[in-house]
Scaffold this active site. Sequence first.
Site, PDB file in Angstrom:
ATOM      1  CE  LYS A 225      31.293 -17.752  55.043  1.00 26.23           C
ATOM      2  NZ  LYS A 225      31.200 -19.114  55.557  1.00 26.23           N
TER       3      LYS A 225
ATOM      4  CD  GLN B 201      32.749 -22.413  55.170  1.00 30.14           C
ATOM      5  OE1 GLN B 201      32.844 -21.239  55.491  1.00 30.14           O
ATOM      6  NE2 GLN B 201      31.736 -22.880  54.452  1.00 30.14           N
TER       7      GLN B 201
ATOM      8  CG  ASP C 172      27.802 -19.465  60.780  1.00 30.19           C
ATOM      9  OD1 ASP C 172      27.321 -18.637  59.992  1.00 30.19           O
ATOM     10  OD2 ASP C 172      28.648 -20.330  60.463  1.00 30.19           O
TER      11      ASP C 172
END
Length: 368
Positions: A128, A172, A195
């Site tokens: 990322k 994460q 997200d």
Amino acid sequence: MASTLLSPDCSTSATTARHLIPLTRKLLCPTTRLVSFERCLSSPWTPSLCLSSSVSKYRTAVSAADPSSMTTTDTTANIIDGKLISKQIKDEVAAEVVRLREATGVVPGLAVILVGSRKDSQTYVRNKKKACEAVGIKSFDANLPEDCTEDEVLRHIEEFNKNPEVHGILVQLPLPMHMNEERILTGVSIEKDVDGFHPLNIGRLAMQGRDPLFVPCTPKGCIELLHRYNIDIKEKRAVVIGRSNIVGMPAALLLQKANATVTMVHSKTMSPGEIIRQADIVISAAGVANLVRGNWLKPGAVVIDVGINPVDDANSPRGYRLVGDVCYEEASKVASYITPVPGGVGPMTIAMLLSNTLLSAKRIHNFK
Ligand code: NAP
């Protein structure tokens, strides 16, 4: 989750499917395309996929330069090239990052919080970061030990919530077992929830007449692939396999928002093949290798395979290879369009994350 068994008649070989140059929003110029009904011939540069009840009856490859030049009829699916589309999206994001910076001085920023030292999570986070750098997005990170407390994680989230240089925050997953995932994800400011996992964003996605600020990246990537290949969703029957919060459930909501009629299949569904065979569009996110066989698919169906499953492979230096949920070799003889694994949905997830971060920076700074 992932199976380690692969039946011998099912492989990820891409030899039975063919590449089709995708349709970008700006340039619609495929060299070969799929048509099923005459009405698709009327517009050579904006072909729409008209799903047929019989591939062998309707599928015809036509030169885009000369739509009247019908050539062959076959039963080979076109490959939906996620690598190529994700590259296009990253290029578009990079260009927009420059435009934003030149006009306002703002550089989009993405913060990633990693808790623990799982190798796979570390790899995702590293990728990322690299992807951010490549498109000019600034990266911020917080790496916390496995045994840290929820409050410590929330403190870092709060700092990033307040930091004006940060426009997107990503925690994460998975988090260590002792942590309450919902409490932590709810700590992310909804305006920076790139997200799309904040319960308010998911709730808005589910409600009629409301729109989330962000849509989860993997399902958004699936829908983007359909759009970029100009595959109609409206009025189609869609089946989503899997109902997880991060893929299956939001994918079904997105398809429904796009006016498909959606059925969800999960591990307790009886006779899944019968249900899936009704679908014009299948999105599979079960995490089970070879779950979807060719005879589970309606001829001409569009197949988006989200699954990433390691299976034993003595010929691979690593001793395993990655396959999807769909038996590719069989499915590519039945479907009209199919995503390969790897190289289908996978690369789209990071591209959508970058796109969501840019969207956030533009929204926060009211930049059109
Ligand atoms: P998950 O949380 O384990 O959810 C799996 C879902 O599939 C569950 O809803 C489960 O049903 C259902 N399922 C399991 N076995 C099934 C079966 N035999 N028939 C029908 N449904 C079945 O997994 P996930 O996080 O959604 O991920 C799914 C797959 O996508 C994994 O392979 C993962 O690696 C991959 N993935 C890929 C990307 C990407 O970027 N390409 C991103 C995320 C995930 P129940 O609810 O009844 O248990």
